[in-house]
Design an enzyme around this catalytic site. Structure first.
Site, mmCIF file in Angstrom:
data_model
loop_
_atom_site.group_PDB
_atom_site.id
_atom_site.type_symbol
_atom_site.label_atom_id
_atom_site.label_comp_id
_atom_site.label_asym_id
_atom_site.label_seq_id
_atom_site.Cartn_x
_atom_site.Cartn_y
_atom_site.Cartn_z
ATOM 1 N N LYS A 111 -3.031 -10.692 79.892
ATOM 2 C CA LYS A 111 -2.160 -9.767 79.161
ATOM 3 C C LYS A 111 -1.585 -8.683 80.083
ATOM 4 O O LYS A 111 -0.503 -8.150 79.815
ATOM 5 C CB LYS A 111 -2.923 -9.093 78.020
ATOM 6 C CG LYS A 111 -3.597 -10.031 77.037
ATOM 7 C CD LYS A 111 -2.578 -10.758 76.171
ATOM 8 C CE LYS A 111 -3.180 -11.382 74.913
ATOM 9 N NZ LYS A 111 -4.191 -12.440 75.131
HETATM 10 C C1 LIG Z 1 -4.517 -13.589 74.500
HETATM 11 C C2 LIG Z 1 -5.397 -14.558 75.179
HETATM 12 C C3 LIG Z 1 -5.232 -15.937 75.022
HETATM 13 C C4 LIG Z 1 -4.205 -16.529 74.082
HETATM 14 O O1 LIG Z 1 -2.893 -16.278 74.504
HETATM 15 P P1 LIG Z 1 -1.667 -16.435 73.476
HETATM 16 O O2 LIG Z 1 -0.494 -15.924 74.206
HETATM 17 O O3 LIG Z 1 -2.019 -15.570 72.293
HETATM 18 O O4 LIG Z 1 -1.571 -17.856 73.104
HETATM 19 C C5 LIG Z 1 -6.044 -16.787 75.774
HETATM 20 N N1 LIG Z 1 -6.981 -16.300 76.597
HETATM 21 C C6 LIG Z 1 -7.191 -14.980 76.758
HETATM 22 C C7 LIG Z 1 -8.262 -14.517 77.661
HETATM 23 C C8 LIG Z 1 -6.392 -14.062 76.068
HETATM 24 O O5 LIG Z 1 -6.593 -12.747 76.247
#
Ligand SMILES: *Cc1c(COP(=O)(O)O)cnc(C)c1O
Length: 471
Positions: free
Chosen positions: A117
């Site tokens: 993120k």
């Molecule tokens: C947010 C997240 C995901 C999922 O990603 P999306 O964009 O919501 O599909 C997978 N792994 C981790 C560690 C995340 O923080």
């Protein structure tokens, strides 16, 4: 290139920066570009050995079509992905390594809060602060998190004078580390709210509050905000460049998925001309997406708490952006499709005269993993390659192994194991030493870091009024 809503038949065009501040479109749809900008073969060749900051700049530049001046954008890219923010490995922001099992793993988690993120948030914080100061405006943002979005957004927005950020997170389900990390940002312009409910309740609350005209101007940091998706496209380019011998060679990606934001960015990269063959959507026990890509039926199923909590969702907001393309960019059909889903909890692609093969044609494939699969994958990866992967990455690696063919398979590593130590201990019997910057994190959290509320929009609105009035 203009931004249009997936539900707006009139196609009222907006600019990238409008959409950046607006988040969700007023008609409830999601913003998408009216066409995907293209990279030619020669442009890809020219970018092949560029540093990540330059890749991020060149890819973003095409996606924002002049909405932010080039020199400003270039500085943002350099600062967002600087050595100060990212624990670079061999000078790489998003390094790819070849594992003992023949899979490539691309690490997207070297940023401030140890999850992918950060890749988007570090850009988003800078873009929002810049655009708001240009417009002499300020913004209150309401977001929902299953754990990682919250801390990544808070790290990026902490201390910004023109943004107040309120994050809703589920009272149960996040790891101790995730909770402590978010709590450590509380105070000043950051408000943490614990909701008695699941992530889906948090996400629904954000939509409900924003529908109230009084709160219509709330901004968004969730991946319903197109700027999040756009900022994730460049790392697919970098992953490709690190693995492909020659530009034009095909590669596959496997992407641990929840809200469908990450893998959608891969789809955008493919649409822009990056030679990606397949995009494998990897889910956990909450396999809404795997079922969708298998039988074409999108069905809201209550989410259960798993050992990969950042993927615990019952519906995947960003899928609307894909279905818009699948329905030939027909806003009426998309609106109707989403209406059926939202009112009955289930919608079938075939009812719209489209075969499930449409996903395959666009390059999609899918799989799902169980807790036992992830534990076993953490163990075998440690044995094969002497690296410790987190449970979300393990989900991707488990499915990536099953889907690998003669084309290189790149699995995206979406978090560092430090965020999920309990599961790592369960798998390996030990946890790796924490990076210096995360030591003692749980010790500093204060008890009033989170305000606990019921999953009711009135309660959230009241708190928002109280917090923003006192500013
Ligand atoms: C947010 C997240 C995901 C999922 O990603 P999306 O964009 O919501 O599909 C997978 N792994 C981790 C560690 C995340 O923080």
């Amino acid at each position: 290139m203009r931004m249009i809503s997936t539900r707006d038949t009139g196609r009222t065009g907006r600019s990238y920066t409008d959409v950046l501040l607006e988040g969700l479109a007023p008609d409830g749809g999601l913003y998408v570009p009216d066409e995907y900008p293209q990279f030619s073969h020669d442009e890809l060749v020219a970018l092949q050995s560029a540093p990540y900051t330059r890749i991020a700049f060149e890819v973003k530049r095409k996606l924002i079509s002049g909405a932010i001046p080039d020199d400003v954008l270039k500085t943002m890219a350099s600062e967002a992905y600087s050595e100060k923010n990212f624990d670079l490995v061999n000078g790489q922001v998003v390094p790819v390594t070849l594992n003992g099992d023949g899979l490539y793993v691309q690490n997207l988690s070297l940023g401030p809060t140890a999850a992918f993120k950060d890749m988007a948030m570090q850009f988003l914080g800078r873009e929002m602060a810049y655009e708001l100061s240009q417009r002499k405006e300020s913004l209150v943002i309401l977001g929902a998190t299953s754990g990682d979005t919250g801390s990544a957004a808070e790290a990026a927005f902490k201390g910004l004078s023109n943004v107040t950020l309120a994050m809703l997170s589920p009272l149960e389900g996040m790891s101790d580390f995730q909770r402590a990390q978010m709590g450590s940002f509380s105070g000043g312009n950051i408000i943490n709210i614990s909701i008695r409910g699941r992530f889906d309740d948090c996400q629904d609350l954000v939509k409900a509050v924003k529908q109230d005209p009084e709160f219509a101007k709330l901004g968004a940091v969730n991946s319903i905000n197109w700027a999040r998706i756009a900022a994730q496209v460049p790392y697919y380019f970098s992953g490709y460049f690190q693995v492909a011998k020659n530009i034009g060679d095909l590669v596959d990606f496997t992407v641990p998925s929840g809200n469908f934001g990450n893998v959608l960015s891969g789809y955008i990269a493919k649409q822009m001309g990056l030679p990606i063959r397949r995009l494998v959507v990897a889910t956990n026990e909450n396999s809404v997406l795997h079922k969708l890509f298998t039988n074409g039926v999108y069905e809201n199923t209550p989410a259960q708490i798993t050992s990969s909590p950042s993927m615990d969702i019952s519906k995947a907001s960003n899928y609307e952006r894909l279905v818009f393309d699948v329905l030939d960019k027909d806003a009426d059909e998309t609106r109707e499709y989403m209406r059926i889903f939202n009112s009955t909890g289930k919608v079938s692609l075939e009812d719209f005269g489209v075969s499930v093969r449409a996903f395959e044609k666009l390059g999609f494939d899918s799989g799902s993993s169980t807790h036992a699969n992830r534990l076993e994958t953490i163990r075998s990866t440690y044995k094969d390659s002497s690296i410790v992967i987190d449970p979300h990455t393990a989900d991707g690696v488990f499915i990536g192994r099953a889907k690998k063919t003669d084309v290189p398979m790149i699995c995206l590593a979406t978090a560092l194991p430090v965020k999920f130590e309990n599961t790592i201990r369960e798998a390996l019997g030990f946890v790796p030493e924490r990076p210096q910057r995360f030591r003692g994190l749980e010790d500093v959290i204060t008890t009033d870091a989170f305000t606990i509320l019921d999953a009711q929009a009135v309660a959230v609105k009241e708190l928002l009024r109280k917090c923003t009035m006192s500013l």
